[in-house]
Scaffold this active site. Structure first.
Site, PDB file in Angstrom:
ATOM      1  N   GLY A 148      10.315  21.417  34.802  1.00 21.44           N
ATOM      2  CA  GLY A 148      10.081  20.454  35.880  1.00 21.44           C
ATOM      3  C   GLY A 148      10.976  20.802  37.047  1.00 21.44           C
ATOM      4  N   GLU A 149      11.527  19.795  37.676  1.00 23.46           N
ATOM      5  CA  GLU A 149      12.439  19.982  38.802  1.00 23.46           C
ATOM      6  C   GLU A 149      13.847  19.654  38.340  1.00 23.46           C
ATOM      7  OE1 GLU A 149      11.759  21.179  41.787  1.00 23.46           O
ATOM      8  OE2 GLU A 149       9.606  21.334  41.430  1.00 23.46           O
ATOM      9  N   SER A 150      14.684  20.663  38.193  1.00 21.00           N
ATOM     10  CA  SER A 150      16.026  20.444  37.638  1.00 21.00           C
ATOM     11  C   SER A 150      16.873  19.524  38.512  1.00 21.00           C
ATOM     12  CB  SER A 150      16.743  21.777  37.422  1.00 21.00           C
ATOM     13  OG  SER A 150      16.910  22.478  38.640  1.00 21.00           O
ATOM     14  N   CYS A 170      12.993  26.225  31.092  1.00 22.54           N
ATOM     15  CA  CYS A 170      12.955  26.430  32.537  1.00 22.54           C
ATOM     16  C   CYS A 170      13.964  25.500  33.229  1.00 22.54           C
ATOM     17  CB  CYS A 170      11.528  26.271  33.047  1.00 22.54           C
ATOM     18  SG  CYS A 170      11.230  26.988  34.671  1.00 22.54           S
ATOM     19  N   ARG A 196      18.621  29.358  40.167  1.00 19.47           N
ATOM     20  CA  ARG A 196      17.382  28.579  40.168  1.00 19.47           C
ATOM     21  C   ARG A 196      16.274  29.319  40.921  1.00 19.47           C
ATOM     22  NH1 ARG A 196      17.587  24.523  43.323  1.00 19.47           N
ATOM     23  NH2 ARG A 196      15.961  23.328  42.343  1.00 19.47           N
ATOM     24  N   ILE A 234       7.037  30.127  35.400  1.00 20.61           N
ATOM     25  CA  ILE A 234       6.641  29.298  36.540  1.00 20.61           C
ATOM     26  C   ILE A 234       7.905  28.950  37.318  1.00 20.61           C
ATOM     27  CG2 ILE A 234       5.528  27.167  37.300  1.00 20.61           C
ATOM     28  CD1 ILE A 234       4.030  27.137  34.604  1.00 20.61           C
ATOM     29  N   ARG A 235       8.076  29.571  38.475  1.00 26.98           N
ATOM     30  CA  ARG A 235       9.286  29.329  39.293  1.00 26.98           C
ATOM     31  C   ARG A 235      10.543  29.323  38.419  1.00 26.98           C
ATOM     32  NH1 ARG A 235       8.360  24.058  42.397  1.00 26.98           N
ATOM     33  NH2 ARG A 235      10.600  24.172  42.240  1.00 26.98           N
ATOM     34  N   HIS A 237       7.710  29.062  29.544  1.00 29.08           N
ATOM     35  CA  HIS A 237       7.094  27.846  29.004  1.00 29.08           C
ATOM     36  C   HIS A 237       6.264  28.100  27.749  1.00 29.08           C
ATOM     37  CE1 HIS A 237       8.001  25.221  32.481  1.00 29.08           C
ATOM     38  NE2 HIS A 237       8.050  26.379  33.110  1.00 29.08           N
ATOM     39  N   GLU A 295       5.359  26.046  25.570  1.00 30.50           N
ATOM     40  CA  GLU A 295       4.460  24.911  25.311  1.00 30.50           C
ATOM     41  C   GLU A 295       3.087  25.099  25.940  1.00 30.50           C
ATOM     42  OE1 GLU A 295       6.385  23.825  29.258  1.00 30.50           O
ATOM     43  OE2 GLU A 295       6.939  24.943  27.459  1.00 30.50           O
TER      44      GLU A 295
END
Length: 190
Positions: free
Chosen positions: A47-49, A79, A105, A138-139, A174, A176
């Site tokens: 997500g967004e850390s 991530c 990041r 992903i990013r 990821h 998952e």
């Protein structure tokens, strides 16, 4: 039955449910410090850390989470979750500082630079996992350095992408999002 906590403050926590249920594990969405006491282990999702870190602070979860990890609760950061576990992030102190790694990041670029990359993971191949494993980045953060007590289980682009210290593990990709539950099975065994 083992109950896995899914940190549900922000991010892709729901994507783990199908793998956990396929392995016969229970799960619980965790959104406060009290919830941490009701689970056997915890997944910190992608997500967004920055957002997750702010919520952890706002909901006074940082110290209780550190305490549970220090007491031996297994935790897996994916991530953004890896960023939250890290000792150093972008040259400064990390949020939880429970995994002696240094990360940058979004080091591989923006969302458009996201990609799948096949990686070899001998520790999981031995347990019947796919080899090579189709890792979805992903990013993703880049792990720049690891402490001497950190095991590097897989690399991609010459960088560590799956690391572990004791009962704390992190992936910069990821698992998952694949059909293979081998990572969740491995985590359940910690």
């Amino acid at each position: 039955m083992t109950v896995v906590g899914l940190l549900g403050l922000q991010g892709a926590f729901l994507d783990h449910i199908r793998h956990l249920t396929s392995l016969g594990a229970g799960y619980r969405i965790i959104r406060d410090a009290a919830g941490l006491m009701a689970v056997d282990r915890l997944i910190i999702p992608g997500g967004e850390s920055t957002v997750m870190g702010k919520f952890l602070q706002e909901f006074r979860m940082i110290d209780p989470l550190r305490a549970r990890i220090a007491q031996g609760m297994p935790v897996w950061g994916i991530c953004a979750g890896a960023v939250l576990l890290a000792g150093t992030v972008d040259g400064g102190p990390g949020r939880l500082q429970v995994l002696p790694v240094s990360v940058a990041r979004n080091a591989y670029g923006r969302q458009l630079a996201s990609r799948e990359h096949d990686i070899d993971i001998p520790i999981l191949a031995a347990a019947g996992g796919a080899s090579p494993f189709p890792a979805v980045f992903i990013r993703s953060p880049r792990i720049l350095a690891v402490g001497p007590e950190v095991a590097v289980h897989a690399r991609a682009f010459k960088d560590p992408v799956f690391v572990q210290k004791g009962r704390v593990m992190a992936t910069t990709f990821h698992p998952e999002l694949t059909m293979d539950p081998v990572f969740h099975h491995y985590f359940m065994g910690l």
